[in-house]
Scaffold this active site. Sequence first.
Site, mmCIF file in Angstrom:
data_model
loop_
_atom_site.group_PDB
_atom_site.id
_atom_site.type_symbol
_atom_site.label_atom_id
_atom_site.label_comp_id
_atom_site.label_asym_id
_atom_site.label_seq_id
_atom_site.Cartn_x
_atom_site.Cartn_y
_atom_site.Cartn_z
ATOM 1 C CG HIS A 197 41.465 51.829 109.731
ATOM 2 N ND1 HIS A 197 40.614 52.894 109.918
ATOM 3 C CD2 HIS A 197 41.314 51.455 108.437
ATOM 4 C CE1 HIS A 197 39.975 53.146 108.780
ATOM 5 N NE2 HIS A 197 40.394 52.292 107.869
ATOM 6 C CD GLU B 214 39.605 49.639 105.498
ATOM 7 O OE1 GLU B 214 38.670 49.751 106.310
ATOM 8 O OE2 GLU B 214 40.085 50.606 104.883
ATOM 9 C CG HIS C 229 43.666 53.359 103.859
ATOM 10 N ND1 HIS C 229 44.105 53.014 105.127
ATOM 11 C CD2 HIS C 229 42.317 53.448 103.951
ATOM 12 C CE1 HIS C 229 43.063 52.892 105.933
ATOM 13 N NE2 HIS C 229 41.966 53.157 105.243
ATOM 14 N NE ARG D 210 38.231 63.126 109.779
ATOM 15 C CZ ARG D 210 37.100 62.691 110.318
ATOM 16 N NH1 ARG D 210 36.471 61.654 109.822
ATOM 17 N NH2 ARG D 210 36.579 63.298 111.370
#
Length: 323
Positions: free
Chosen positions: A105, A122, A180, A200
Amino acid sequence: MKNTLYPIKFTPILKDKIWGGQKLKNLLNKESNLPNIGESWEISDVEGDTSVVSNGGLKGQSLKYLLENFKSDLIGEKNYKQFGNKFPLLIKFIDAREDLSIQLHPNDKLAAERHNSFGKTEMWYTMQADEGANLIVGFNQKMTRETYLKHLESKTLTDILNFDKVKAGDTYFIEVGRVHAIGAGVMVAEIQQTSDITYRVYDWDRVDDQGNERELHNDLAIDAFDFDMEDNFRVNYSKTENQSNEMVSCPYFTTSYLEVTETLKRENDHDSFMIYICVEGEAEIKTEAATEKIKKGETLLMPAAIENFEISAASAKLLEVYV
């Protein structure tokens, strides 16, 4: 307006995903006929996916309505000054029947410039994991841009990724810029900034029902990587009963583990809303205005204006979150 606020629940927003399964339905009692339930968005202010209140006098009102009408009474003065009528966190449950894509991200700066969005820092709390299941977090060696691109181009990316065996209770902090993926057989609670921006980089050569591969974002992703990150993503935390045990504290959220086996008097002195995510058992949260039960797989928003309340349980495990 303080007197009309109470512990608020929202109707989950369920997402069908190519990699999703049935654990959110079977283990967390989410109601859905979707074939592959990948995500349950518990509290969301993402455009097009705004949460709606499911309990009490405000039932049927949107999170956006609450922000516009209750302002700092809902989220706290400092948060309202910073975020205005925008809720800063997105709370989810995620069930990966198959491996999620390898992804990362962008940080706040890149996300604002490219997508008019927050970044996406996150954390994951593992609620359940099948025997032998993995989370993919970071690399298994020191990494450079050149080495990464070489493996990407030769389709040997998995050779340099770090696979971590995972079990219930394991917790991970995923900073922006860190590669991740949630592995097959893992169900997590996820706490993140309000953002739906994901880059992605590899999707296991997977195709949908029409034979189409999902879009990759390698051109965007390469500038979002932080190749100098330390391997500090595993979260160690204490589990002392009947008190908050801090797990993660960052500029975007603080999350604590709270195992309740009696009645606790709680005082909110954070100048923030508080979110309770029930990851095991069942608890009761009591305020002057109302009493609300919360059981495994449910999430509750405690408005900032409610400064004193009680949490009671014979046995419950909660994640306690504030900004």
